[in-house]
Design a protein around this motif. Sequence first.
Motif, PDB file in Angstrom:
ATOM      1  N   UNK A   1      -1.670   1.117  13.966  1.00 13.43           N
ATOM      2  CA  UNK A   1      -2.739   1.164  12.971  1.00 13.43           C
ATOM      3  C   UNK A   1      -2.306   1.940  11.722  1.00 13.43           C
ATOM      4  N   UNK A   2      -1.456   2.941  11.887  1.00 14.88           N
ATOM      5  CA  UNK A   2      -0.936   3.695  10.739  1.00 14.88           C
ATOM      6  C   UNK A   2       0.022   2.816   9.940  1.00 14.88           C
ATOM      7  N   UNK A   3       0.890   2.101  10.628  1.00 19.89           N
ATOM      8  CA  UNK A   3       1.829   1.203   9.951  1.00 19.89           C
ATOM      9  C   UNK A   3       1.077   0.115   9.191  1.00 19.89           C
ATOM     10  N   UNK A   4       0.037  -0.426   9.781  1.00 19.06           N
ATOM     11  CA  UNK A   4      -0.765  -1.457   9.125  1.00 19.06           C
ATOM     12  C   UNK A   4      -1.459  -0.888   7.893  1.00 19.06           C
ATOM     13  N   UNK A   5      -2.007   0.300   8.021  1.00 18.97           N
ATOM     14  CA  UNK A   5      -2.665   0.942   6.873  1.00 18.97           C
ATOM     15  C   UNK A   5      -1.672   1.168   5.744  1.00 18.97           C
ATOM     16  N   UNK A   6      -0.457   1.564   6.070  1.00 22.36           N
ATOM     17  CA  UNK A   6       0.587   1.756   5.056  1.00 22.36           C
ATOM     18  C   UNK A   6       0.892   0.435   4.358  1.00 22.36           C
ATOM     19  N   UNK A   7       1.029  -0.631   5.125  1.00 22.52           N
ATOM     20  CA  UNK A   7       1.322  -1.939   4.543  1.00 22.52           C
ATOM     21  C   UNK A   7       0.173  -2.423   3.652  1.00 22.52           C
ATOM     22  N   UNK A   8      -1.051  -2.192   4.080  1.00 20.17           N
ATOM     23  CA  UNK A   8      -2.213  -2.612   3.284  1.00 20.17           C
ATOM     24  C   UNK A   8      -2.299  -1.808   1.981  1.00 20.17           C
ATOM     25  N   UNK A   9      -2.056  -0.513   2.063  1.00 19.93           N
ATOM     26  CA  UNK A   9      -2.073   0.327   0.876  1.00 19.93           C
ATOM     27  C   UNK A   9      -0.959  -0.087  -0.088  1.00 19.93           C
ATOM     28  N   UNK A  10       0.209  -0.377   0.455  1.00 24.25           N
ATOM     29  CA  UNK A  10       1.337  -0.824  -0.360  1.00 24.25           C
ATOM     30  C   UNK A  10       0.989  -2.125  -1.079  1.00 24.25           C
ATOM     31  N   UNK A  11       0.397  -3.058  -0.361  1.00 17.12           N
ATOM     32  CA  UNK A  11       0.014  -4.332  -0.970  1.00 17.12           C
ATOM     33  C   UNK A  11      -1.010  -4.117  -2.078  1.00 17.12           C
ATOM     34  N   UNK A  12      -1.948  -3.222  -1.858  1.00 16.93           N
ATOM     35  CA  UNK A  12      -2.970  -2.931  -2.868  1.00 16.93           C
ATOM     36  C   UNK A  12      -2.352  -2.331  -4.128  1.00 16.93           C
ATOM     37  N   UNK A  13      -1.243  -1.621  -3.976  1.00 18.05           N
ATOM     38  CA  UNK A  13      -0.561  -1.007  -5.115  1.00 18.05           C
ATOM     39  C   UNK A  13       0.583  -1.872  -5.644  1.00 18.05           C
ATOM     40  N   UNK A  14       0.786  -3.035  -5.035  1.00 14.69           N
ATOM     41  CA  UNK A  14       1.812  -3.960  -5.493  1.00 14.69           C
ATOM     42  C   UNK A  14       3.233  -3.472  -5.266  1.00 14.69           C
ATOM     43  N   UNK A  15       3.452  -2.795  -4.163  1.00 13.16           N
ATOM     44  CA  UNK A  15       4.810  -2.337  -3.848  1.00 13.16           C
ATOM     45  C   UNK A  15       5.086  -2.505  -2.371  1.00 13.16           C
ATOM     46  N   UNK A  16       6.332  -2.310  -1.994  1.00 14.33           N
ATOM     47  CA  UNK A  16       6.728  -2.460  -0.595  1.00 14.33           C
ATOM     48  C   UNK A  16       6.199  -1.274   0.222  1.00 14.33           C
TER      49      UNK A  16
ATOM     50  N   UNK B   1       7.984   0.525   2.072  1.00 11.72           N
ATOM     51  CA  UNK B   1       8.976   1.591   1.896  1.00 11.72           C
ATOM     52  C   UNK B   1       8.702   2.373   0.602  1.00 11.72           C
ATOM     53  N   UNK B   2       8.405   1.664  -0.471  1.00  7.19           N
ATOM     54  CA  UNK B   2       8.100   2.334  -1.740  1.00  7.19           C
ATOM     55  C   UNK B   2       6.802   3.129  -1.629  1.00  7.19           C
ATOM     56  N   UNK B   3       5.833   2.586  -0.918  1.00  6.21           N
ATOM     57  CA  UNK B   3       4.562   3.298  -0.716  1.00  6.21           C
ATOM     58  C   UNK B   3       4.791   4.573   0.082  1.00  6.21           C
ATOM     59  N   UNK B   4       5.614   4.483   1.099  1.00  9.34           N
ATOM     60  CA  UNK B   4       5.952   5.635   1.933  1.00  9.34           C
ATOM     61  C   UNK B   4       6.599   6.719   1.072  1.00  9.34           C
ATOM     62  N   UNK B   5       7.550   6.326   0.212  1.00  2.00           N
ATOM     63  CA  UNK B   5       8.196   7.291  -0.690  1.00  2.00           C
ATOM     64  C   UNK B   5       7.178   7.952  -1.607  1.00  2.00           C
ATOM     65  N   UNK B   6       6.247   7.159  -2.150  1.00  2.00           N
ATOM     66  CA  UNK B   6       5.240   7.699  -3.067  1.00  2.00           C
ATOM     67  C   UNK B   6       4.308   8.679  -2.357  1.00  2.00           C
ATOM     68  N   UNK B   7       3.919   8.355  -1.133  1.00  2.00           N
ATOM     69  CA  UNK B   7       3.064   9.257  -0.357  1.00  2.00           C
ATOM     70  C   UNK B   7       3.785  10.580  -0.110  1.00  2.00           C
ATOM     71  N   UNK B   8       5.024  10.502   0.320  1.00  2.00           N
ATOM     72  CA  UNK B   8       5.796  11.728   0.563  1.00  2.00           C
ATOM     73  C   UNK B   8       5.955  12.542  -0.719  1.00  2.00           C
ATOM     74  N   UNK B   9       6.289  11.868  -1.826  1.00  2.00           N
ATOM     75  CA  UNK B   9       6.472  12.568  -3.095  1.00  2.00           C
ATOM     76  C   UNK B   9       5.185  13.251  -3.538  1.00  2.00           C
ATOM     77  N   UNK B  10       4.071  12.532  -3.485  1.00  2.00           N
ATOM     78  CA  UNK B  10       2.811  13.083  -3.979  1.00  2.00           C
ATOM     79  C   UNK B  10       2.324  14.261  -3.142  1.00  2.00           C
ATOM     80  N   UNK B  11       2.584  14.228  -1.863  1.00  2.00           N
ATOM     81  CA  UNK B  11       2.132  15.318  -0.991  1.00  2.00           C
ATOM     82  C   UNK B  11       3.076  16.518  -1.044  1.00  2.00           C
ATOM     83  N   UNK B  12       4.356  16.265  -1.079  1.00  2.00           N
ATOM     84  CA  UNK B  12       5.317  17.355  -0.960  1.00  2.00           C
ATOM     85  C   UNK B  12       5.740  17.963  -2.290  1.00  2.00           C
TER      86      UNK B  12
END
Length: 70
Positions: A13-28, A30-41
């Motif tokens: 369910x976490x992986x699916x949420x990541x993919x859905x969020x990435x699609x909503x932002x128009x990125x992969x 992997x790119x969404x994961x990088x952005x989440x890590x960058x914004x939090x850390x």
Amino acid sequence: MATNLVVRNVDEDVALALKQLAAAHGRSAEAEHREILRSVLQRPKRRSVAEILSNMPNVGEDSDFNCRNG
């Protein structure tokens, strides 16, 4: 310098949420994961209450703000 990270045992369910969020932002995912890590850390360090108070300007004495004069 970039580093590769591998994240294992992620709930479906976490992986699916990541993919859905990435699609909503128009990125992969992997790119969404990088952005989440960058914004939090990399957000600015939180300041302590003492630091905030010490940086406040001196705008008068307590009596200047006493609305019960009289």
